[in-house]
Design a protein around this motif. Structure first.
Motif, PDB file in Angstrom:
ATOM      1  N   SER A 159      51.852  34.681  42.542  1.00 30.40           N
ATOM      2  CA  SER A 159      50.483  35.134  42.266  1.00 30.40           C
ATOM      3  C   SER A 159      49.534  34.511  43.279  1.00 30.40           C
ATOM      4  O   SER A 159      49.839  33.508  43.923  1.00 30.40           O
ATOM      5  N   THR A 160      48.364  35.133  43.381  1.00 26.66           N
ATOM      6  CA  THR A 160      47.305  34.618  44.237  1.00 26.66           C
ATOM      7  C   THR A 160      45.979  35.136  43.723  1.00 26.66           C
ATOM      8  O   THR A 160      45.955  35.844  42.705  1.00 26.66           O
ATOM      9  N   SER A 161      44.884  34.787  44.387  1.00 31.52           N
ATOM     10  CA  SER A 161      43.563  35.218  43.905  1.00 31.52           C
ATOM     11  C   SER A 161      42.581  35.320  45.068  1.00 31.52           C
ATOM     12  O   SER A 161      42.805  34.775  46.154  1.00 31.52           O
ATOM     13  N   LEU A 197      43.944  41.642  38.065  1.00 35.00           N
ATOM     14  CA  LEU A 197      43.134  41.364  36.886  1.00 35.00           C
ATOM     15  C   LEU A 197      41.732  40.953  37.311  1.00 35.00           C
ATOM     16  O   LEU A 197      41.556  40.157  38.252  1.00 35.00           O
ATOM     17  N   ASP A 198      40.708  41.497  36.604  1.00 31.11           N
ATOM     18  CA  ASP A 198      39.336  41.097  36.903  1.00 31.11           C
ATOM     19  C   ASP A 198      38.944  39.910  36.046  1.00 31.11           C
ATOM     20  O   ASP A 198      39.780  39.297  35.368  1.00 31.11           O
ATOM     21  N   GLN A 199      37.621  39.608  36.042  1.00 26.72           N
ATOM     22  CA  GLN A 199      37.135  38.437  35.323  1.00 26.72           C
ATOM     23  C   GLN A 199      37.348  38.545  33.810  1.00 26.72           C
ATOM     24  O   GLN A 199      37.438  37.523  33.111  1.00 26.72           O
ATOM     25  N   TYR A 207      39.282  37.456  41.339  1.00 25.20           N
ATOM     26  CA  TYR A 207      40.276  38.454  40.959  1.00 25.20           C
ATOM     27  C   TYR A 207      41.682  37.844  41.155  1.00 25.20           C
ATOM     28  O   TYR A 207      41.968  37.244  42.197  1.00 25.20           O
ATOM     29  N   PHE A 208      42.509  38.000  40.140  1.00 23.66           N
ATOM     30  CA  PHE A 208      43.866  37.434  40.180  1.00 23.66           C
ATOM     31  C   PHE A 208      44.874  38.550  40.426  1.00 23.66           C
ATOM     32  O   PHE A 208      44.774  39.639  39.855  1.00 23.66           O
ATOM     33  N   VAL A 209      45.839  38.264  41.285  1.00 22.23           N
ATOM     34  CA  VAL A 209      46.865  39.241  41.638  1.00 22.23           C
ATOM     35  C   VAL A 209      48.234  38.635  41.331  1.00 22.23           C
ATOM     36  O   VAL A 209      48.567  37.548  41.813  1.00 22.23           O
ATOM     37  N   ASN A 210      49.036  39.370  40.537  1.00 22.79           N
ATOM     38  CA  ASN A 210      50.399  38.945  40.187  1.00 22.79           C
ATOM     39  C   ASN A 210      51.406  39.903  40.807  1.00 22.79           C
ATOM     40  O   ASN A 210      51.203  41.128  40.806  1.00 22.79           O
ATOM     41  N   PHE A 211      52.511  39.356  41.305  1.00 22.14           N
ATOM     42  CA  PHE A 211      53.546  40.140  41.983  1.00 22.14           C
ATOM     43  C   PHE A 211      54.823  40.113  41.108  1.00 22.14           C
ATOM     44  O   PHE A 211      55.337  39.043  40.772  1.00 22.14           O
ATOM     45  N   PHE A 215      52.211  35.072  49.601  1.00 22.06           N
ATOM     46  CA  PHE A 215      51.349  35.953  48.801  1.00 22.06           C
ATOM     47  C   PHE A 215      49.904  35.840  49.300  1.00 22.06           C
ATOM     48  O   PHE A 215      49.380  34.738  49.458  1.00 22.06           O
ATOM     49  N   ASN A 216      49.303  37.009  49.449  1.00 17.48           N
ATOM     50  CA  ASN A 216      47.927  36.989  49.982  1.00 17.48           C
ATOM     51  C   ASN A 216      47.165  38.222  49.482  1.00 17.48           C
ATOM     52  O   ASN A 216      47.766  39.280  49.228  1.00 17.48           O
TER      53      ASN A 216
END
Length: 308
Positions: free
Chosen positions: A302-304, A235-237, A289-293, A186-187
């Protein structure tokens, strides 16, 4: 004349002797006759008394036997509910005969014979019922043995079935788990655009024009092949969902708000997948910023990325 007188005397003596003999004979015969009659009357009276005594004794014996028979019916009735009505009817017959005998005073020989015959009939009926009950008990015993044997077989079969079902469930679970796709690598990177239109990575929020996310779908030979869709959530802050911000429901009380969708044609081999989140110049601010798969409603990783 002398001879004539002698003959007359002789005739008179002979007549007297003959009369005396006849009288004695009649007297003796009469005495014997009267004595014989008295003896016969006495013997008849004794016989009558004996018959009465024998009748009373026979009556008592029959009643005793009927009492024993009634008690036997009571015991059998308690132990055999299935034949209750038939046994109660037979018991009533015994009680009726007892009432008839008890109401009979000085029963005759013929009555005693009738009572005895009825007693024999009732005993035979009880014996028949006892034989029937014996057969029923034997049948029930055999039936119980058969049922127990069947229960043992059924229990063993149930154990085998439960074992097979358990193995099948484990196998299904294993296959289901094995058939699931696994994601890795994840990236997420922030991209800026140069005046030439070329994109490059950046760490500054003011230069960021889009976020590029990527991941790898791991190889799986038993997973379903074809088009596979994955949902990306950014997702933002403030924990707000960026991008399309759409809600999707999966029909099992599960729902997901996603930013955008990526898809790939999975053929069992490893595949690299990526997607782009475009936004306005003013959207990206400093922060993480957080990213969920997601594969449907299940989060796969997930990653950020942090922008300065």
């Amino acid at each position: 004349m002398k001879n004539r007188y002698g003959n007359n005397w002789f005739k008179l003596f002979f007549a007297l002797l003959l009369g005396f003999g006849l009288g004695a004979t009649v007297f003796i015969f009469s005495s014997e006759l009267n004595g014989g009659q008295r003896k016969m009357k006495k013997d008849h009276a004794i016989q009558n008394i004996s018959d009465v005594e024998n009748g009373v004794l026979a009556q008592k014996n029959i009643l005793d036997s009927l009492n024993i028979l009634k008690t036997a019916y009571d015991t059998v009735i308690l132990e055999n509910a299935a034949l209750f009505e038939e046994l109660e009817l037979e018991k009533r017959n015994v009680e009726n005969l007892m009432e008839i005998i008890q109401a009979s005073h000085n029963p005759s020989i013929n009555q005693i014979k009738i009572f005895r015959n009825q007693l024999v009939t009732l005993k035979a009926s009880l014996d028949a019922k006892m034989e029937e009950i014996k057969k029923l008990k034997s049948q029930n015993k055999n039936l119980l043995t058969e049922i127990e044997s069947q229960n043992v077989v059924m229990y063993k079969q149930k154990v085998e079935n439960d074992t097979l079902i358990s193995k099948q469930k484990k196998l299904e679970t294993t296959l289901k788990d094995a058939s699931k796709l696994a994601l890795s690598n994840f990236n997420v990177v922030a991209l800026k655009e140069k005046s030439s239109g070329k994109e490059s990575e950046t760490e500054k929020a003011r230069n960021t024009k889009k976020l590029k996310v990527s991941f790898t779908v791991n190889a799986n030979s038993i997973a379903k092949t074809g088009k596979r869709v994955f949902y990306i959530q950014v997702l933002d802050q403030k924990n707000s969902v960026l991008g399309e911000n759409k809600l999707i429901e999966f029909g099992n009380d599960k729902a997901l708000v996603y930013s955008f969708i990526v898809s790939t044609d999975f053929q069992g081999k490893s595949a690299n997948v990526y997607g782009i989140l475009n936004t306005d110049d003013s959207l990206f601010k400093k922060g993480t910023y957080f990213v969920n798969f997601f594969d449907k409603q299940e989060i796969m990783g997930s990653t950020s990325v942090t922008l300065q």
